[in-house]
Design an enzyme around this catalytic site. Structure first.
Site, PDB file in Angstrom:
ATOM      1  CB  SER A  27      -0.911   0.020   1.229  1.00  0.00           C
ATOM      2  OG  SER A  27      -1.497   1.286   1.429  1.00  0.00           O
ATOM      3  CE  LYS A  52      -3.797 -21.834  14.399  1.00  0.00           C
ATOM      4  NZ  LYS A  52      -2.988 -22.417  15.493  1.00  0.00           N
ATOM      5  CB  SER A  77     -10.879 -20.670  19.344  1.00  0.00           C
ATOM      6  OG  SER A  77      -9.817 -20.143  18.578  1.00  0.00           O
ATOM      7  CD  GLU A 202       1.094 -12.989  23.741  1.00  0.00           C
ATOM      8  OE1 GLU A 202       0.646 -14.110  24.018  1.00  0.00           O
ATOM      9  OE2 GLU A 202       1.742 -12.308  24.550  1.00  0.00           O
ATOM     10  N   GLY A 206      -4.299 -11.084  26.418  1.00  0.00           N
ATOM     11  CA  GLY A 206      -3.789 -12.456  26.349  1.00  0.00           C
ATOM     12  C   GLY A 206      -2.287 -12.449  26.153  1.00  0.00           C
ATOM     13  CG  ASP A 208      -0.137 -16.694  26.695  1.00  0.00           C
ATOM     14  OD1 ASP A 208      -1.057 -15.991  26.236  1.00  0.00           O
ATOM     15  OD2 ASP A 208       0.363 -17.636  26.068  1.00  0.00           O
ATOM     16  CB  SER A 301      -2.448 -14.985  11.013  1.00  0.00           C
ATOM     17  OG  SER A 301      -3.344 -14.329  11.898  1.00  0.00           O
TER      18      SER A 301
END
Length: 317
Positions: A27, A52, A77, A202, A206, A208, A301
């Protein structure tokens, strides 16, 4: 089992006929805004709508004849669920998927549409425990969403393609949940663009992986309540944590509001339908959590977003 670039390259050959080589988008507006050259790896245009598929197909393709005959089970999920279901359909392997009952409807419907048997669970149940129990009871092969060498190697093929198509990068921004994608892409970047600064992104709620990265140990959190449903993980895994600590240079977090802004920017300006989790890397760039310099790669992703939900969020804003 350590995952190396050789494993990523082998995975790329293994999945080549089944996975799409997704396009790289740019872009001029964004380049002017950031003062950098930004290259988007559009995994939202991958089969079943997310990166995935790469890891799932790589893992299922390497099962023994006996394992393929028994069938597989996965917990997810949404995107890993669809990926395993589609890979199983293509390879003739029976699939069972454990999914939260409140998973996005688009992901539940697609998983069933690929022929998988879906077993739902309530939010107070532990999905991995349930999947493990069903695997033992039904003699199924468990395919985890990120903590598996074959999954990591398959996901790393996204960065391999990006660098091959766009050229060497100075920085690479990658969404992070359980870090299968992040660790695989970091391995590929280290080999193909050794000076590339790899950043995992992240959701703030969340964090972690960010905590684990900074403390250099496994840190677990409660199940996060974030719109980035693909990153609702509670900890990294025994496979991904060492890879993140070895190959990743930096971790940052973004808020849900920053995610929405980034997602709708991609929709409006680039005509790319990306889900909240898929926009994590770009959100760090757009919100200036990361200052872009030189040639910057961003992995988008996934694109499996519930359009009714998204419309409601747009109305609120």
């Amino acid at each position: 089992m350590e995952v190396t670039y050789r494993d990523v390259a082998a995975a790329h050959e293994r999945i080549r006929a089944a996975a799409k080589r997704t396009p790289v988008a740019t872009s001029s507006t964004l380049d002017a805004l950031t003062g950098a050259q930004v290259f988007f790896k559009c995994e939202n245009l991958q089969r079943m709508g997310a990166f995935k598929f790469r890891g799932a197909y790589n893992a299922l393709a390497q099962l023994t004849r006996d394992e393929k005959g028994r069938g597989v089970i996965a917990f997810s999920s949404g995107n890993h669920a669809q990926a395993v279901a589609l890979a199983g359909k293509l390879l003739g392997i029976r699939t069972t998927i454990v999914m939260p009952e409140n998973a996005p409807k688009v992901k539940l419907d697609a998983t069933r549409g690929y022929g998988a048997q879906v077993v739902t669970y309530q939010k107070d149940e532990d999905r991995e425990t349930l999947a493990t129990r069903l695997a033992e009871a039904r003699n199924l092969v468990l395919i985890p969403p990120f903590n598996h060498p074959h999954i990591v190697a398959g996901q790393g093929t996204a960065a391999k393609e990006l660098i091959e198509d766009a050229g060497a990068l100075d920085m690479l921004l990658v969404p992070c949940g359980g870090a299968g994608l992040l660790s695989g892409c970091a391995i590929a970047a280290r080999e193909l663009a050794p000076k590339c600064h790899v950043v995992g992104v992240e959701p703030e709620k969340g964090d972690d992986a960010t905590r684990s990265f900074r403390e250099k140990r496994m840190v677990s959190i409660a199940l996060p309540d974030t719109i980035a449903d693909g990153a609702r993980t509670t900890s990294l895994g025994s496979v991904t944590l060492p890879l993140v600590l070895r190959y990743v240079n930096e971790m940052v977090t973004v808020t849900d509001d920053e995610l929405l802004r980034a997602m709708f920017w991609l929709w409006e300006r680039m005509k790319l339908v990306v889900e909240p989790t898929g926009a994590l890397g770009f959100a760090a760039l757009l919100s200036s959590k990361i200052v872009a310099k030189g040639r910057v790669g961003v992995v988008l992703s996934g694109g499996n977003v519930d359009l009714r939900w998204a419309a409601a969020q747009l109305h609120k804003s």
